[in-house]
Design a protein around this motif. Sequence first.
Motif, PDB file in Angstrom:
ATOM      1  N   THR A  44       0.872  -1.170   0.000  1.00 48.39           N
ATOM      2  CA  THR A  44       0.000   0.000   0.000  1.00 48.39           C
ATOM      3  C   THR A  44       0.906   1.216   0.000  1.00 48.39           C
ATOM      4  O   THR A  44       2.006   1.183   0.535  1.00 48.39           O
ATOM      5  CB  THR A  44      -0.933   0.053   1.223  1.00 48.39           C
ATOM      6  N   LEU A  45       0.423   2.281  -0.601  1.00 50.44           N
ATOM      7  CA  LEU A  45       1.208   3.497  -0.725  1.00 50.44           C
ATOM      8  C   LEU A  45       0.300   4.671  -0.385  1.00 50.44           C
ATOM      9  O   LEU A  45      -0.757   4.827  -0.992  1.00 50.44           O
ATOM     10  CB  LEU A  45       1.712   3.595  -2.167  1.00 50.44           C
ATOM     11  N   ASN A  46       0.680   5.463   0.608  1.00 49.16           N
ATOM     12  CA  ASN A  46      -0.123   6.613   1.020  1.00 49.16           C
ATOM     13  C   ASN A  46       0.746   7.844   1.141  1.00 49.16           C
ATOM     14  O   ASN A  46       1.882   7.757   1.609  1.00 49.16           O
ATOM     15  CB  ASN A  46      -0.774   6.361   2.386  1.00 49.16           C
ATOM     16  N   ILE A  96       5.738   9.833   1.819  1.00 48.29           N
ATOM     17  CA  ILE A  96       5.117   8.671   1.189  1.00 48.29           C
ATOM     18  C   ILE A  96       5.374   7.504   2.125  1.00 48.29           C
ATOM     19  O   ILE A  96       6.525   7.184   2.420  1.00 48.29           O
ATOM     20  CB  ILE A  96       5.720   8.385  -0.193  1.00 48.29           C
ATOM     21  N   LEU A  97       4.321   6.899   2.610  1.00 53.65           N
ATOM     22  CA  LEU A  97       4.413   5.754   3.505  1.00 53.65           C
ATOM     23  C   LEU A  97       4.132   4.509   2.674  1.00 53.65           C
ATOM     24  O   LEU A  97       3.033   4.320   2.164  1.00 53.65           O
ATOM     25  CB  LEU A  97       3.411   5.890   4.649  1.00 53.65           C
ATOM     26  N   LEU A  98       5.161   3.689   2.497  1.00 55.95           N
ATOM     27  CA  LEU A  98       5.078   2.487   1.674  1.00 55.95           C
ATOM     28  C   LEU A  98       5.142   1.281   2.598  1.00 55.95           C
ATOM     29  O   LEU A  98       6.165   1.037   3.237  1.00 55.95           O
ATOM     30  CB  LEU A  98       6.235   2.478   0.671  1.00 55.95           C
ATOM     31  N   LEU A 157       8.498   1.501   4.636  1.00 57.34           N
ATOM     32  CA  LEU A 157       9.505   2.449   4.189  1.00 57.34           C
ATOM     33  C   LEU A 157       8.883   3.840   4.115  1.00 57.34           C
ATOM     34  O   LEU A 157       7.713   3.975   3.757  1.00 57.34           O
ATOM     35  CB  LEU A 157      10.056   2.063   2.816  1.00 57.34           C
ATOM     36  N   VAL A 158       9.662   4.854   4.448  1.00 56.44           N
ATOM     37  CA  VAL A 158       9.201   6.238   4.426  1.00 56.44           C
ATOM     38  C   VAL A 158      10.099   7.031   3.479  1.00 56.44           C
ATOM     39  O   VAL A 158      11.320   6.984   3.595  1.00 56.44           O
ATOM     40  CB  VAL A 158       9.250   6.854   5.844  1.00 56.44           C
ATOM     41  N   LEU A 159       9.483   7.737   2.531  1.00 53.54           N
ATOM     42  CA  LEU A 159      10.206   8.610   1.607  1.00 53.54           C
ATOM     43  C   LEU A 159       9.684  10.025   1.763  1.00 53.54           C
ATOM     44  O   LEU A 159       8.486  10.220   1.985  1.00 53.54           O
ATOM     45  CB  LEU A 159       9.984   8.195   0.150  1.00 53.54           C
ATOM     46  N   ARG A 160      10.560  11.000   1.643  1.00 48.73           N
ATOM     47  CA  ARG A 160      10.098  12.390   1.608  1.00 48.73           C
ATOM     48  C   ARG A 160       9.213  12.567   0.385  1.00 48.73           C
ATOM     49  O   ARG A 160       9.538  12.095  -0.702  1.00 48.73           O
ATOM     50  CB  ARG A 160      11.274  13.346   1.520  1.00 48.73           C
ATOM     51  N   TYR A 215      18.948 -12.274   5.485  1.00 49.81           N
ATOM     52  CA  TYR A 215      18.663 -10.942   6.016  1.00 49.81           C
ATOM     53  C   TYR A 215      18.518 -10.041   4.795  1.00 49.81           C
ATOM     54  O   TYR A 215      19.446  -9.947   3.982  1.00 49.81           O
ATOM     55  CB  TYR A 215      19.786 -10.456   6.929  1.00 49.81           C
ATOM     56  N   VAL A 216      17.359  -9.415   4.659  1.00 43.34           N
ATOM     57  CA  VAL A 216      17.067  -8.610   3.482  1.00 43.34           C
ATOM     58  C   VAL A 216      17.015  -7.140   3.883  1.00 43.34           C
ATOM     59  O   VAL A 216      16.232  -6.752   4.749  1.00 43.34           O
ATOM     60  CB  VAL A 216      15.725  -9.029   2.842  1.00 43.34           C
ATOM     61  N   SER A 217      17.863  -6.338   3.263  1.00 50.15           N
ATOM     62  CA  SER A 217      17.881  -4.894   3.482  1.00 50.15           C
ATOM     63  C   SER A 217      17.096  -4.245   2.345  1.00 50.15           C
ATOM     64  O   SER A 217      17.400  -4.450   1.177  1.00 50.15           O
ATOM     65  CB  SER A 217      19.325  -4.396   3.482  1.00 50.15           C
ATOM     66  N   LEU A 218      16.060  -3.474   2.691  1.00 46.33           N
ATOM     67  CA  LEU A 218      15.210  -2.839   1.688  1.00 46.33           C
ATOM     68  C   LEU A 218      15.439  -1.333   1.665  1.00 46.33           C
ATOM     69  O   LEU A 218      15.535  -0.695   2.715  1.00 46.33           O
ATOM     70  CB  LEU A 218      13.731  -3.105   2.003  1.00 46.33           C
ATOM     71  N   LEU A 219      15.503  -0.783   0.481  1.00 41.54           N
ATOM     72  CA  LEU A 219      15.677   0.655   0.266  1.00 41.54           C
ATOM     73  C   LEU A 219      14.767   1.041  -0.897  1.00 41.54           C
ATOM     74  O   LEU A 219      14.670   0.301  -1.878  1.00 41.54           O
ATOM     75  CB  LEU A 219      17.133   0.955  -0.100  1.00 41.54           C
ATOM     76  N   ALA A 220      14.096   2.176  -0.795  1.00 43.19           N
ATOM     77  CA  ALA A 220      13.218   2.632  -1.876  1.00 43.19           C
ATOM     78  C   ALA A 220      13.720   3.958  -2.434  1.00 43.19           C
ATOM     79  O   ALA A 220      14.219   4.805  -1.700  1.00 43.19           O
ATOM     80  CB  ALA A 220      11.792   2.783  -1.367  1.00 43.19           C
ATOM     81  N   CYS A 221      13.588   4.120  -3.750  1.00 41.95           N
ATOM     82  CA  CYS A 221      13.938   5.372  -4.425  1.00 41.95           C
ATOM     83  C   CYS A 221      12.736   5.843  -5.228  1.00 41.95           C
ATOM     84  O   CYS A 221      12.088   5.037  -5.911  1.00 41.95           O
ATOM     85  CB  CYS A 221      15.114   5.179  -5.379  1.00 41.95           C
TER      86      CYS A 221
END
Length: 184
Positions: free
Chosen positions: A63-65, A100-102, A161-164, A115-121
Motif C-alpha cells: 500500500t502506498l499513502n 510517502i508511507l510504503l 519504508l518512508v520517503l520524503r 537478512y534482506v535490506s530494503l531501500l526505496a527510491c
Amino acid sequence: MKKEQKVLIIIFILGCLGLETLIALTGQVEQIPYKPKIHVITSNGYLLYGNGSTSKIRLTAYTLNVTALKEGKFYIQRTVCGKLKSVRKIYRIKPEEQVILLRGTIRNDYDHRLYVSLLACGYDSSGRIVSRSVGSGAPGTPEEKGVVVNLKSGEEKSFELVLRYSENISTIRIFAGVSESPLP
C-alpha cells in the motif's frame, strides 16, 4: 452574486486546474495539492539489487499513502563522557511533514534464510531520483537508509519504508540487498 454561487464557481475553477478541494463548514475553501498516481515498479514481482539484477525476494503486496508522520523520523544525539550529559532529538523528517508511507510484504524465494535490506527510491518522469527512503538511524549513519527483514526460505513478512514526498515522483523502485549473516 450570492456567497454559495461564488463558492461553487471557485470549486469548479479549482477542479479544472487539477486541484482537490475541501470545503470547511465555515464556507472557506482549502486547497489540497494534487497527488499524482505513483507506481511501484518491480521485475515480474521480484525486487532488484542495487546493481539492477533481479533478486528472489518477491513483493507480494503493498500500500502506498501520502500522509504526515505524527512523530517524525529522527535519531537521538547523545554526548557521553562517563555519564549521559545531553540528549537531543534531531529530525530527518519533521512531524507533520508530508511523506510517502510504503507498507508491504515480501517473500523469500531463496532456499535458505536471509537478512534482506530494503531501500526505496522515488523517480520523476525523466528517471531522475528525487527521493530516497529515510531511516531513523543514529548520528553518523547515512540519511538514506532502509529496513532489514530476517526471512526463512518461503517465509513472508511485512515492512514499512518512508520517503520524503515530492510532487514530481511518478515511480518508486524498491531495492533488496541480501546477506546470510546479520547486517550491522
